[in-house]
Design a protein around this motif. Structure first.
Motif, PDB file in Angstrom:
ATOM      1  N   TYR A   1      -7.619   9.431   9.139  1.00  0.00           N
ATOM      2  CA  TYR A   1      -7.671  10.856   9.435  1.00  0.00           C
ATOM      3  C   TYR A   1      -7.733  11.039  10.951  1.00  0.00           C
TER       4      TYR A   1
ATOM      5  N   TRP B   1       1.335   3.924   1.645  1.00  0.00           N
ATOM      6  CA  TRP B   1       0.920   4.482   2.935  1.00  0.00           C
ATOM      7  C   TRP B   1       2.094   4.421   3.908  1.00  0.00           C
TER       8      TRP B   1
ATOM      9  N   TRP C   1       0.221   8.824   6.166  1.00  0.00           N
ATOM     10  CA  TRP C   1       0.019   9.615   4.964  1.00  0.00           C
ATOM     11  C   TRP C   1      -0.095   8.668   3.777  1.00  0.00           C
ATOM     12  N   GLN C   2      -1.221   8.752   3.067  1.00  0.00           N
ATOM     13  CA  GLN C   2      -1.440   7.973   1.855  1.00  0.00           C
ATOM     14  C   GLN C   2      -0.880   8.803   0.703  1.00  0.00           C
TER      15      GLN C   2
ATOM     16  N   PHE D   1      -4.081   9.360   6.363  1.00  0.00           N
ATOM     17  CA  PHE D   1      -4.871   8.150   6.537  1.00  0.00           C
ATOM     18  C   PHE D   1      -4.266   7.308   7.651  1.00  0.00           C
TER      19      PHE D   1
ATOM     20  N   ALA E   1      -0.248   8.242  -2.487  1.00  0.00           N
ATOM     21  CA  ALA E   1      -0.845   8.232  -3.826  1.00  0.00           C
ATOM     22  C   ALA E   1      -2.018   9.212  -3.893  1.00  0.00           C
ATOM     23  N   ASN E   2      -2.860   9.191  -2.855  1.00  0.00           N
ATOM     24  CA  ASN E   2      -4.012  10.099  -2.793  1.00  0.00           C
ATOM     25  C   ASN E   2      -3.676  11.445  -2.149  1.00  0.00           C
ATOM     26  N   ARG E   3      -2.480  11.508  -1.536  1.00  0.00           N
ATOM     27  CA  ARG E   3      -2.025  12.717  -0.843  1.00  0.00           C
ATOM     28  C   ARG E   3      -3.022  13.144   0.234  1.00  0.00           C
ATOM     29  N   LYS E   4      -3.333  12.186   1.102  1.00  0.00           N
ATOM     30  CA  LYS E   4      -4.244  12.454   2.216  1.00  0.00           C
ATOM     31  C   LYS E   4      -3.738  11.761   3.477  1.00  0.00           C
TER      32      LYS E   4
ATOM     33  N   GLN F   1       0.830  -1.201   0.000  1.00  0.00           N
ATOM     34  CA  GLN F   1       0.000   0.000   0.000  1.00  0.00           C
ATOM     35  C   GLN F   1       0.867   1.254   0.000  1.00  0.00           C
TER      36      GLN F   1
END
Length: 355
Positions: free
Chosen positions: A296, A243, A286-287, A294, A289-292, A241
């Motif tokens: 949260y 992540w 921090w994910q 995770f 690929a999605n830049r979020k 992943q």
């Protein structure tokens, strides 16, 4: 590198989430003993004596007669009743760390019976081969398998328990033998453990927990370095992943520091600072690929790992060498289990090794 003041601020973010009864919860609200102890260790580094005392009192109230704790508690009520061995063992690591940091012998003596009962529970679940199964379930039945990450942490807890017993004039040689046997299995018998190899913890924890050191440790870390390390961000929680997670990154920092590889340790520690929040807490992950972020959330156990890694790198407290100084001198004869594998090179050789 973060400053001492920033480390204290991060420890304060842990104290801010501590519950009235002394428990330090996960973001979703439950308490487990391992993460609770990790948070107490971080607050000890920062000198937050009162929250730490409340946290150890919480442990004393919830320990069961067999020496274990419920797997999860919510508002002081057990919601998962199995007793994990790595949870119980980490109490000894926390108590030894507290003694190193504070030198409060009376505190150590007061909580010694708790740690003693916990490690007897743990040692009682060691198999003939040497691994320690991961839990005793709610009905009192031992699990049929062991976990490599958990056993690596247990190894550290047993070593810390031996040191506590020696300090207090109550030696526990059966724990030392259990640790020696466990170290051998961790170093030489991967088949003894359930396959969780997609998790980065199964990669570096034998080094972090002190069972594998020297050349064998460097070889182990190099084997999967490219799989888990994401330059500039930290390390993946799982291999498949995109992540990265702060706690795992800081634990690898501690493992590298324990090997004397302080350059890579400091670089990884700097890489994960993108997870720092303005209040001193840390995002769990921090994910990329999605830049979020995770999940949260900002977790106490992530902040705790940051504090312990900072302490190891900066020498902020007398407990800075907790992971570095685990006794690696084992007397277990590998021929007893019918194999010729060793447990790694001696500590003095480890100091000469380079990555």
């Amino acid at each position: 590198m973060i400053s001492r003041a920033e480390v204290v601020r991060t420890a304060g973010s842990i104290a801010a989430i501590q519950q009235e009864d002394g428990g330090v919860p996960w973001p979703e609200g439950h308490v487990d003993v391992w993460n609770h102890v990790e948070c107490l260790m971080a607050m000890s580094v920062a000198g937050l004596a009162e929250p730490v005392r409340r946290g150890y009192a919480y442990l004393g109230r919830h320990q069961r007669p067999d020496g274990s704790w419920p797997m999860k508690l919510v508002d002081g009520v057990p919601v998962e009743l199995g007793g994990e061995t790595n949870h119980a063992a980490y109490v000894a690591a926390g108590l030894w760390h507290h003694h190193l940091v504070t030198g409060e012998r009376a505190f150590t003596e007061r909580h010694w019976p708790m740690a003693k009962a916990a490690l007897d529970y743990v040692a009682g679940l060691q198999t003939e081969r040497g691994e320690i199964v991961w839990e005793r379930d709610a009905r009192g039945r031992p699990s049929s398998y062991a976990l490599l990450t958990g056993c690596s942490s247990i190894h550290q807890g047993l070593r810390c328990g031996v040191l506590l017993g020696e300090l207090l004039g109550d030696p526990q040689p059966h724990w030392e033998l259990a640790a020696d046997r466990l170290a051998h299995v961790l170093a030489a018998h991967p088949e003894a453990f359930a396959d969780k190899s997609r998790f980065s913890m199964d990669w570096y924890y034998p080094v972090l927990g002190g069972a594998v050191r020297g050349r064998q440790a460097f070889e182990l870390l190099e084997r999967e370095w490219a799989t888990f390390v994401v330059p500039g961000l930290g390390i993946r929680c799982v291999s498949d992943q995109p992540w990265v997670t702060g706690a795992e990154t800081c634990e690898l920092v501690l493992a590298l520091d324990a090997l004397g590889d302080r350059e890579r340790a400091a670089r990884l520690f700097a890489d994960m600072q993108h997870l720092r929040h303005e209040d001193g807490s840390y995002w769990t992950g921090w994910q990329f690929a999605n830049r979020k972020h995770f999940p949260y959330e900002r977790s106490g156990y992530t902040a705790a790992a940051v504090v312990l890694a900072a302490d190891a790198l900066l020498g902020l407290s007398p407990g800075a060498g907790l992971f570095r100084d685990i006794d690696r001198t084992a007397t277990f004869d590998p021929d007893v289990c019918g194999c010729a594998a060793g447990i790694g090179v001696p500590p003095q050789a480890a100091e000469r090794e380079t990555p």
